[in-house]
Design a protein around this motif. Sequence first.
Motif, PDB file in Angstrom:
ATOM      1  N   SER A  16      -8.866  73.954  46.744  1.00  0.00           N
ATOM      2  CA  SER A  16      -7.852  74.572  47.602  1.00  0.00           C
ATOM      3  C   SER A  16      -6.491  73.932  47.357  1.00  0.00           C
ATOM      4  O   SER A  16      -6.398  72.787  46.913  1.00  0.00           O
ATOM      5  CB  SER A  16      -8.219  74.393  49.076  1.00  0.00           C
ATOM      6  OG  SER A  16      -9.429  75.031  49.394  1.00  0.00           O
ATOM      7  N   LEU A  17      -5.485  74.712  47.625  1.00  0.00           N
ATOM      8  CA  LEU A  17      -4.111  74.228  47.589  1.00  0.00           C
ATOM      9  C   LEU A  17      -3.359  74.809  48.771  1.00  0.00           C
ATOM     10  O   LEU A  17      -3.646  75.926  49.210  1.00  0.00           O
ATOM     11  CB  LEU A  17      -3.400  74.656  46.303  1.00  0.00           C
ATOM     12  CG  LEU A  17      -3.646  73.872  45.022  1.00  0.00           C
ATOM     13  CD1 LEU A  17      -2.906  74.545  43.865  1.00  0.00           C
ATOM     14  CD2 LEU A  17      -3.216  72.431  45.156  1.00  0.00           C
ATOM     15  N   ARG A  18      -2.379  74.055  49.237  1.00  0.00           N
ATOM     16  CA  ARG A  18      -1.496  74.572  50.279  1.00  0.00           C
ATOM     17  C   ARG A  18      -0.073  74.470  49.767  1.00  0.00           C
ATOM     18  O   ARG A  18       0.437  73.374  49.530  1.00  0.00           O
ATOM     19  CB  ARG A  18      -1.627  73.780  51.564  1.00  0.00           C
ATOM     20  CG  ARG A  18      -0.879  74.413  52.730  1.00  0.00           C
ATOM     21  CD  ARG A  18      -0.802  73.475  53.904  1.00  0.00           C
ATOM     22  NE  ARG A  18      -0.410  74.152  55.139  1.00  0.00           N
ATOM     23  CZ  ARG A  18       0.168  73.531  56.171  1.00  0.00           C
ATOM     24  NH1 ARG A  18       0.393  72.229  56.108  1.00  0.00           N
ATOM     25  NH2 ARG A  18       0.477  74.198  57.264  1.00  0.00           N
ATOM     26  N   LEU A  19       0.530  75.615  49.587  1.00  0.00           N
ATOM     27  CA  LEU A  19       1.913  75.669  49.155  1.00  0.00           C
ATOM     28  C   LEU A  19       2.825  75.722  50.372  1.00  0.00           C
ATOM     29  O   LEU A  19       2.488  76.335  51.387  1.00  0.00           O
ATOM     30  CB  LEU A  19       2.158  76.898  48.282  1.00  0.00           C
ATOM     31  CG  LEU A  19       1.214  77.093  47.092  1.00  0.00           C
ATOM     32  CD1 LEU A  19       1.646  78.320  46.282  1.00  0.00           C
ATOM     33  CD2 LEU A  19       1.140  75.854  46.230  1.00  0.00           C
ATOM     34  N   SER A  20       3.972  75.085  50.247  1.00  0.00           N
ATOM     35  CA  SER A  20       4.978  75.117  51.297  1.00  0.00           C
ATOM     36  C   SER A  20       6.281  75.624  50.715  1.00  0.00           C
ATOM     37  O   SER A  20       6.547  75.451  49.522  1.00  0.00           O
ATOM     38  CB  SER A  20       5.202  73.715  51.874  1.00  0.00           C
ATOM     39  OG  SER A  20       4.017  73.189  52.422  1.00  0.00           O
ATOM     40  N   CYS A  21       7.080  76.223  51.561  1.00  0.00           N
ATOM     41  CA  CYS A  21       8.407  76.674  51.148  1.00  0.00           C
ATOM     42  C   CYS A  21       9.366  76.366  52.278  1.00  0.00           C
ATOM     43  O   CYS A  21       9.312  76.999  53.339  1.00  0.00           O
ATOM     44  CB  CYS A  21       8.402  78.159  50.824  1.00  0.00           C
ATOM     45  SG  CYS A  21      10.033  78.813  50.381  1.00  0.00           S
ATOM     46  N   ARG A  52       8.726  88.122  60.859  1.00  0.00           N
ATOM     47  CA  ARG A  52       9.596  86.995  61.201  1.00  0.00           C
ATOM     48  C   ARG A  52       9.097  86.175  62.388  1.00  0.00           C
ATOM     49  O   ARG A  52       9.417  84.996  62.493  1.00  0.00           O
ATOM     50  CB  ARG A  52      11.017  87.490  61.455  1.00  0.00           C
ATOM     51  CG  ARG A  52      11.157  88.444  62.609  1.00  0.00           C
ATOM     52  CD  ARG A  52      12.570  89.008  62.643  1.00  0.00           C
ATOM     53  NE  ARG A  52      12.800  89.842  63.826  1.00  0.00           N
ATOM     54  CZ  ARG A  52      13.908  90.546  64.023  1.00  0.00           C
ATOM     55  NH1 ARG A  52      14.885  90.516  63.130  1.00  0.00           N
ATOM     56  NH2 ARG A  52      14.031  91.272  65.116  1.00  0.00           N
ATOM     57  N   ASN A  53       8.309  86.786  63.252  1.00  0.00           N
ATOM     58  CA  ASN A  53       7.757  86.011  64.367  1.00  0.00           C
ATOM     59  C   ASN A  53       6.340  85.516  64.076  1.00  0.00           C
ATOM     60  O   ASN A  53       5.708  84.890  64.927  1.00  0.00           O
ATOM     61  CB  ASN A  53       7.757  86.828  65.659  1.00  0.00           C
ATOM     62  CG  ASN A  53       6.801  88.007  65.612  1.00  0.00           C
ATOM     63  OD1 ASN A  53       6.176  88.279  64.589  1.00  0.00           O
ATOM     64  ND2 ASN A  53       6.679  88.716  66.718  1.00  0.00           N
ATOM     65  N   ARG A  71       3.625  80.527  59.037  1.00  0.00           N
ATOM     66  CA  ARG A  71       4.985  80.019  59.100  1.00  0.00           C
ATOM     67  C   ARG A  71       5.172  79.159  60.326  1.00  0.00           C
ATOM     68  O   ARG A  71       4.470  79.322  61.331  1.00  0.00           O
ATOM     69  CB  ARG A  71       5.999  81.163  59.083  1.00  0.00           C
ATOM     70  CG  ARG A  71       5.974  82.053  60.290  1.00  0.00           C
ATOM     71  CD  ARG A  71       6.852  83.294  60.068  1.00  0.00           C
ATOM     72  NE  ARG A  71       8.266  82.939  59.990  1.00  0.00           N
ATOM     73  CZ  ARG A  71       9.194  83.735  59.455  1.00  0.00           C
ATOM     74  NH1 ARG A  71       8.848  84.899  58.948  1.00  0.00           N
ATOM     75  NH2 ARG A  71      10.466  83.365  59.431  1.00  0.00           N
ATOM     76  N   ASP A  72       6.143  78.270  60.247  1.00  0.00           N
ATOM     77  CA  ASP A  72       6.548  77.438  61.370  1.00  0.00           C
ATOM     78  C   ASP A  72       8.052  77.603  61.505  1.00  0.00           C
ATOM     79  O   ASP A  72       8.824  77.017  60.738  1.00  0.00           O
ATOM     80  CB  ASP A  72       6.171  75.974  61.113  1.00  0.00           C
ATOM     81  CG  ASP A  72       6.450  75.080  62.302  1.00  0.00           C
ATOM     82  OD1 ASP A  72       7.299  75.454  63.141  1.00  0.00           O
ATOM     83  OD2 ASP A  72       5.849  74.009  62.380  1.00  0.00           O
ATOM     84  N   LYS A  75      10.273  74.569  61.869  1.00  0.00           N
ATOM     85  CA  LYS A  75      10.487  73.785  60.654  1.00  0.00           C
ATOM     86  C   LYS A  75      11.099  74.608  59.524  1.00  0.00           C
ATOM     87  O   LYS A  75      11.294  74.091  58.423  1.00  0.00           O
ATOM     88  CB  LYS A  75       9.162  73.182  60.176  1.00  0.00           C
ATOM     89  CG  LYS A  75       8.561  72.177  61.143  1.00  0.00           C
ATOM     90  CD  LYS A  75       7.276  71.585  60.586  1.00  0.00           C
ATOM     91  CE  LYS A  75       6.697  70.551  61.541  1.00  0.00           C
ATOM     92  NZ  LYS A  75       5.440  69.949  61.025  1.00  0.00           N
ATOM     93  N   SER A  76      11.358  75.884  59.790  1.00  0.00           N
ATOM     94  CA  SER A  76      11.921  76.774  58.760  1.00  0.00           C
ATOM     95  C   SER A  76      11.093  76.713  57.480  1.00  0.00           C
ATOM     96  O   SER A  76      11.631  76.605  56.362  1.00  0.00           O
ATOM     97  CB  SER A  76      13.389  76.421  58.459  1.00  0.00           C
ATOM     98  OG  SER A  76      14.198  76.618  59.592  1.00  0.00           O
ATOM     99  N   THR A  77       9.805  76.808  57.656  1.00  0.00           N
ATOM    100  CA  THR A  77       8.891  76.649  56.528  1.00  0.00           C
ATOM    101  C   THR A  77       7.816  77.728  56.582  1.00  0.00           C
ATOM    102  O   THR A  77       7.293  78.048  57.651  1.00  0.00           O
ATOM    103  CB  THR A  77       8.242  75.251  56.535  1.00  0.00           C
ATOM    104  OG1 THR A  77       9.272  74.258  56.467  1.00  0.00           O
ATOM    105  CG2 THR A  77       7.308  75.079  55.338  1.00  0.00           C
ATOM    106  N   VAL A  78       7.497  78.249  55.413  1.00  0.00           N
ATOM    107  CA  VAL A  78       6.393  79.188  55.269  1.00  0.00           C
ATOM    108  C   VAL A  78       5.350  78.549  54.360  1.00  0.00           C
ATOM    109  O   VAL A  78       5.700  77.790  53.439  1.00  0.00           O
ATOM    110  CB  VAL A  78       6.872  80.552  54.723  1.00  0.00           C
ATOM    111  CG1 VAL A  78       7.489  80.416  53.333  1.00  0.00           C
ATOM    112  CG2 VAL A  78       5.753  81.576  54.728  1.00  0.00           C
ATOM    113  N   TYR A  79       4.093  78.851  54.635  1.00  0.00           N
ATOM    114  CA  TYR A  79       2.992  78.233  53.909  1.00  0.00           C
ATOM    115  C   TYR A  79       2.108  79.294  53.263  1.00  0.00           C
ATOM    116  O   TYR A  79       2.031  80.429  53.729  1.00  0.00           O
ATOM    117  CB  TYR A  79       2.138  77.388  54.853  1.00  0.00           C
ATOM    118  CG  TYR A  79       2.901  76.355  55.623  1.00  0.00           C
ATOM    119  CD1 TYR A  79       3.354  76.620  56.913  1.00  0.00           C
ATOM    120  CD2 TYR A  79       3.176  75.111  55.069  1.00  0.00           C
ATOM    121  CE1 TYR A  79       4.063  75.673  57.634  1.00  0.00           C
ATOM    122  CE2 TYR A  79       3.889  74.151  55.784  1.00  0.00           C
ATOM    123  CZ  TYR A  79       4.321  74.444  57.064  1.00  0.00           C
ATOM    124  OH  TYR A  79       5.028  73.495  57.762  1.00  0.00           O
TER     125      TYR A  79
END
Length: 123
Positions: A16-21, A52-53, A71-72, A75-79
């Motif tokens: 598994s991998l978890r990407l963040s942006c 967006r929500n 998304r969080d 933290k302005s981050t999407v995973y």
Amino acid sequence: VQLQASGGGLAQAGGSLRLSCAVSGLTFSSYSMGWLRQAPGKEREFVATITRNGGSTQYANSLRGRFTISRDNAKSTVYLQIDSLIPEDTAVYYCAARHSRWGSSDYRDFNSWGPGTLVTVSS
């Protein structure tokens, strides 16, 4: 506007991998987000999108079940969580932002893109 993807690298099939942006320079909560990927020698492919929500998500039919977008907004981050990796998941993964309530499976609907993060899956 900056979209900085991270979390890529070399992984074993079945792992598994978890990407963040991490996103900056825009009002993150006003944008739907998406992940797309491009494998060597292939066209860019839609992976997943989230409103967006965060209330609604959509996945490419062929990838459903192994990929999870989240998304969080604080933290302005999407995973992007990728489970049960297969070699065919090898690609550059891009996050993208769309100034809309709704997500999209069409890469042309996204306004801003990050440089991508490379995922390589070995068998």
